[in-house]
Every structure is written in C-alpha cells, then in structure tokens.
Motif scaffolding. Structure first.
Motif, PDB file in Angstrom:
ATOM      1  N   GLU A  25       0.872  -1.165   0.000  1.00  0.00           N
ATOM      2  CA  GLU A  25       0.000   0.000   0.000  1.00  0.00           C
ATOM      3  C   GLU A  25       0.911   1.218   0.000  1.00  0.00           C
ATOM      4  N   ASN A  47      -5.986  -0.929  -5.967  1.00  0.00           N
ATOM      5  CA  ASN A  47      -6.718   0.289  -5.647  1.00  0.00           C
ATOM      6  C   ASN A  47      -5.855   1.489  -6.006  1.00  0.00           C
ATOM      7  N   LYS A  63      -6.922   1.136 -10.800  1.00  0.00           N
ATOM      8  CA  LYS A  63      -7.411  -0.146 -10.319  1.00  0.00           C
ATOM      9  C   LYS A  63      -7.903  -0.994 -11.492  1.00  0.00           C
ATOM     10  N   ASN A  83      -4.153  10.061  -4.969  1.00  0.00           N
ATOM     11  CA  ASN A  83      -4.829   8.784  -4.791  1.00  0.00           C
ATOM     12  C   ASN A  83      -3.818   7.654  -4.997  1.00  0.00           C
ATOM     13  N   TRP A  85      -1.586   4.360  -5.232  1.00  0.00           N
ATOM     14  CA  TRP A  85      -2.031   3.004  -5.536  1.00  0.00           C
ATOM     15  C   TRP A  85      -1.593   1.979  -4.502  1.00  0.00           C
ATOM     16  N   ASP A 119      -8.061  -9.082  -7.461  1.00  0.00           N
ATOM     17  CA  ASP A 119      -8.081  -9.746  -6.154  1.00  0.00           C
ATOM     18  C   ASP A 119      -7.748 -11.226  -6.265  1.00  0.00           C
TER      19      ASP A 119
END
Length: 277
Positions: A25, A47, A63, A83, A85, A119
C-alpha cells in the motif's frame, strides 16, 4: 494484510521461475527508479492510481489494470500524489516467459493491460508469501502459484495455441525453443528427445514433416548461427568460439562453418566483424 510484504525466493525452474513477490500500500511520495531491470516484473493495481514511465511513454494506471516491466528497459513509476495506488507484484524470469507473455497479448509495445479480477492475483500471491523458507514443498507451492497467475492471464486474454504449437507441432515448437534457448553447446538430438519424452525417430519424423529438415541439421545450423554471432560481435579467438559452439576440434568447426557459409570463419570475421569498426 500488512501495508508491505516482500518475499525474495528464487525457484529453480529454468522455464519459469520466481525471483520475488510482494504487496504494498504505497504512500503519496512512493516511487521506484529510474532503473533498468534484468528480469520481468508484473504489477497488478488493486486500488488507487499511479504513473508508469518507460523509454517511450507515460501511462496513468488505475485499479483493475496491470503493467509489465521487461528486461533491459529503463523505467520509472510512482504513486499518484492524490490517490496513491496499492499493488501486488511478481518478479520472474525463464526460457518460456516470452512465449507465455505473447499468448497473453502482453508485450513491451503494450505493457499496460486491463484485468477485471486483480483480487484473484492478490490471493494467489498472498498464498505464495506464506512459504518463504527454501524447502522442496515450498518451492512447489510457489511454482504452482506462479503458474496459477499465468493461467488467470491466459483465461482473461482467451489465449490459445497457434497452428505450430498445437498437436504434433507442439513438440517441434518446444524442441526448437529448447535448442535456441539452451546455453549448453554440447546438447545432442538424444537430449532433445529426452527433454520432450519422445523417441529420436518420432522427433526426426516431426522435424522432416514440419520443418523439412532433421533435428541434427537444425542443431548444426543453430551452432553455426551462434558462431556467426560471436565472430561478428566479439574478438574471441576462433578456437574459443569453436569450443563454445560445441566443436571440440577447431578444424572440424572450420570445415563445418565453410560448408554452411561458403567462407572460412576467419574470412567471415574479417568481412563482418563489428567490434573493430
């Protein structure tokens, strides 16, 4: 899941092997490079947003997209400042990688692709991260995960074998790849047949049918092509080149080279060598 996980674990398969994998993250100031890698990397964006730069373009990646880094390409990538990723990634290499990427329609010319189920990849890599110790069992777990990722990419791209790779032609394709990608100058036709788990006679039949030549002839021409490359691009002695191309006797090498190229190795070097130019 932790904000960053990394596993460095090189598996042993020559065809497809993992070097490392992980999950991160990223913060708003996260960046990587500029760097030239000597292996392949795939990043799957879970994301957020980021920016990927290669020597040709700037890509904005979101994303449900992934991007490829290929060996020898200068790249830089960073998280978006508004934002940032989150991505999961694999570093890998192997003799079959170019063919696998081609079937998935992934290339240096189109390094960014869409993937609607990142995912799935995250779960596979999370499973691989659970096996960091170097044991035979863990290597099997990691290799199965690596192949599972490519299975997902093949499914998403509706990959298929072309005519040369299907049925009997599959053996021909694998045999030629084995010859052209093998660093051992002393491989034999028996080695190739054993690699494919077929008989020498069946291998001969396939080569004659699909390539109109014999495996021995194809192998000999591959050695001569390697010799031409070394004569053109290096100053290695001819005796060294002969040995590196599978000829223990330099006279046999010169005789075979002249038969195929209609010119002696020393004359070929004098005519085409790029090192001195």
């Amino acid at each position: 899941m932790e904000k960053k996980q990394v596993m460095i674990h090189q598996t042993s398969s020559e065809e497809l092997h993992l070097l490392s994998c992980g999950y991160e993250e990223c913060s708003t100031d996260q960046s990587y490079g500029p760097i030239v890698c000597h292996y392949y990397i795939l990043h799957f964006v879970l994301n957020g947003q980021g920016h990927f730069y290669d020597d040709k373009s700037h890509y904005i990646i979101n994303k449900n997209q992934y991007f490829l880094i290929t060996p020898g390409t200068l790249v830089f990538y960073r998280a978006d400042t508004q934002n940032p990723w989150t991505y999961t990634w694999i570093c890998f290499n192997g003799t079959c990688v170019p063919d696998m990427l081609r079937r998935c329609h992934i290339s240096p010319e189109s390094p960014v692709q869409s993937f609607s189920r990142p995912d799935d990849i995250r779960r596979i890599i999370a499973g691989m991260l659970k096996h960091p110790e170097k044991t035979p069992a863990n290597e099997c777990h990691i290799q199965s995960g690596l192949y599972a990722i490519f299975a997902k990419l093949c499914e998403a791209s509706r990959a298929s074998y072309n005519a040369l790779e299907s049925n009997d032609n599959f053996y021909v394709s694998q045999a030629t790849n084995y010859i052209l990608g093998n660093s051992d100058p002393n491989i034999t036709v028996s080695d190739i047949a054993n690699y494919l788990h077929i008989s020498r006679s069946y291998l001969f039949t396939l080569f004659k049918e699909h390539l109109n030549t014999s495996p021995q002839r194809f192998l000999a021409m591959s050695r001569i092509r390697n010799a031409c490359e070394l004569l053109t691009n290096t100053d290695l002695p001819v005796t060294t080149i002969a040995s590196s191309c599978g000829y223990q006797n330099p006279f046999a090498f010169s005789r075979a080279f002249k038969k195929e190229m209609e010119i002696a190795p020393s004359e070929y070097r004098q005519k085409y060598n790029n090192v001195r130019k």
